[in-house]
Design a protein around this motif. Sequence first.
Motif, mmCIF file in Angstrom:
data_model
loop_
_atom_site.group_PDB
_atom_site.id
_atom_site.type_symbol
_atom_site.label_atom_id
_atom_site.label_comp_id
_atom_site.label_asym_id
_atom_site.label_seq_id
_atom_site.Cartn_x
_atom_site.Cartn_y
_atom_site.Cartn_z
ATOM 1 N N LEU A 200 0.832 -1.200 0.000
ATOM 2 C CA LEU A 200 0.000 0.000 0.000
ATOM 3 C C LEU A 200 0.871 1.255 0.000
ATOM 4 N N ARG A 201 1.890 1.270 0.826
ATOM 5 C CA ARG A 201 2.788 2.422 0.917
ATOM 6 C C ARG A 201 3.450 2.711 -0.431
ATOM 7 N N GLN A 202 3.956 1.678 -1.080
ATOM 8 C CA GLN A 202 4.611 1.860 -2.372
ATOM 9 C C GLN A 202 3.636 2.372 -3.426
ATOM 10 N N ALA A 203 2.417 1.862 -3.408
ATOM 11 C CA ALA A 203 1.409 2.307 -4.372
ATOM 12 C C ALA A 203 1.062 3.776 -4.144
ATOM 13 N N LEU A 204 0.895 4.173 -2.895
ATOM 14 C CA LEU A 204 0.582 5.570 -2.591
ATOM 15 C C LEU A 204 1.745 6.483 -2.967
ATOM 16 N N PHE A 205 2.965 6.079 -2.660
ATOM 17 C CA PHE A 205 4.141 6.879 -2.987
ATOM 18 C C PHE A 205 4.292 7.032 -4.502
ATOM 19 N N ALA A 206 3.977 5.979 -5.235
ATOM 20 C CA ALA A 206 4.107 5.994 -6.698
ATOM 21 C C ALA A 206 3.195 7.022 -7.360
ATOM 22 N N VAL B 139 -7.727 6.076 5.533
ATOM 23 C CA VAL B 139 -7.209 5.243 4.453
ATOM 24 C C VAL B 139 -8.160 4.073 4.278
ATOM 25 N N ARG B 140 -8.596 3.853 3.040
ATOM 26 C CA ARG B 140 -9.460 2.705 2.736
ATOM 27 C C ARG B 140 -8.785 1.840 1.684
ATOM 28 N N TYR B 141 -8.812 0.547 1.918
ATOM 29 C CA TYR B 141 -8.294 -0.430 0.961
ATOM 30 C C TYR B 141 -9.457 -1.331 0.567
ATOM 31 N N ASN B 142 -9.834 -1.259 -0.690
ATOM 32 C CA ASN B 142 -11.001 -1.999 -1.192
ATOM 33 C C ASN B 142 -12.244 -1.730 -0.341
ATOM 34 N N GLY B 143 -12.397 -0.458 0.041
ATOM 35 C CA GLY B 143 -13.591 -0.035 0.774
ATOM 36 C C GLY B 143 -13.522 -0.179 2.276
ATOM 37 N N ARG B 144 -12.515 -0.866 2.788
ATOM 38 C CA ARG B 144 -12.399 -1.073 4.234
ATOM 39 C C ARG B 144 -11.402 -0.098 4.832
ATOM 40 N N ILE C 4 -8.510 1.111 7.025
ATOM 41 C CA ILE C 4 -7.357 0.435 7.624
ATOM 42 C C ILE C 4 -6.488 1.469 8.339
ATOM 43 N N PRO C 5 -5.780 1.065 9.381
ATOM 44 C CA PRO C 5 -4.861 1.986 10.057
ATOM 45 C C PRO C 5 -3.569 2.136 9.246
ATOM 46 N N GLN C 6 -2.894 3.249 9.428
ATOM 47 C CA GLN C 6 -1.645 3.466 8.706
ATOM 48 C C GLN C 6 -0.552 2.475 9.106
ATOM 49 N N THR C 7 -0.722 1.793 10.205
ATOM 50 C CA THR C 7 0.251 0.780 10.613
ATOM 51 C C THR C 7 0.256 -0.416 9.668
ATOM 52 N N LEU C 8 -0.761 -0.514 8.793
ATOM 53 C CA LEU C 8 -0.838 -1.635 7.849
ATOM 54 C C LEU C 8 -0.444 -1.249 6.417
ATOM 55 N N LEU C 9 0.198 -0.097 6.256
ATOM 56 C CA LEU C 9 0.560 0.352 4.915
ATOM 57 C C LEU C 9 1.632 -0.511 4.251
ATOM 58 N N ASP C 10 2.316 -1.347 5.006
ATOM 59 C CA ASP C 10 3.332 -2.208 4.423
ATOM 60 C C ASP C 10 2.788 -3.578 4.013
ATOM 61 N N GLN C 11 1.472 -3.714 4.017
ATOM 62 C CA GLN C 11 0.838 -4.956 3.569
ATOM 63 C C GLN C 11 0.804 -4.996 2.046
ATOM 64 N N PRO C 12 1.019 -6.173 1.458
ATOM 65 C CA PRO C 12 0.968 -6.270 -0.001
ATOM 66 C C PRO C 12 -0.457 -6.075 -0.528
ATOM 67 N N ILE C 13 -0.544 -5.549 -1.738
ATOM 68 C CA ILE C 13 -1.841 -5.361 -2.388
ATOM 69 C C ILE C 13 -1.991 -6.360 -3.522
ATOM 70 N N THR C 14 -3.207 -6.456 -4.029
ATOM 71 C CA THR C 14 -3.483 -7.359 -5.145
ATOM 72 C C THR C 14 -3.869 -6.538 -6.372
ATOM 73 N N PRO C 15 -3.697 -7.105 -7.561
ATOM 74 C CA PRO C 15 -4.071 -6.374 -8.782
ATOM 75 C C PRO C 15 -5.547 -5.993 -8.756
ATOM 76 N N GLY C 16 -5.850 -4.800 -9.243
ATOM 77 C CA GLY C 16 -7.232 -4.331 -9.304
ATOM 78 C C GLY C 16 -7.755 -3.757 -8.008
ATOM 79 N N SER C 17 -6.911 -3.647 -6.998
ATOM 80 C CA SER C 17 -7.323 -3.088 -5.713
ATOM 81 C C SER C 17 -7.572 -1.594 -5.820
ATOM 82 N N THR C 18 -8.358 -1.089 -4.873
ATOM 83 C CA THR C 18 -8.640 0.338 -4.798
ATOM 84 C C THR C 18 -8.149 0.868 -3.463
#
Length: 72
Positions: free
Chosen positions: A9-15, A43-48, A50-64
């Motif tokens: 998530l962090r890398q996607a946001l930084f990009a 911060v929402r990941y696929n509508g949910r 999430i706390p910023q402490t989880l920004l280093d979690q991997p994402i999946t293709p097509g995620s929002t």
Amino acid sequence: MTFYPGMTLRQALFATGRVQFGPNGFIVSVAGIPVGGPIGLTVRYNGRVIPQTLLDQPITPGSTITLSLFYF
């Protein structure tokens, strides 16, 4: 942006070039608007929410990922 396996998530946001992170790893500004004081961030990941402490979690293709700024 282009997704690659293992992207977080962090890398996607930084990009996006619109999100800046502070030395502690938390988001400090979005599109030049500082976060903190009277301005909060959700911060929402696929509508949910999430706390910023989880920004280093991997994402999946097509995620929002959605960032919402708000005044307290």
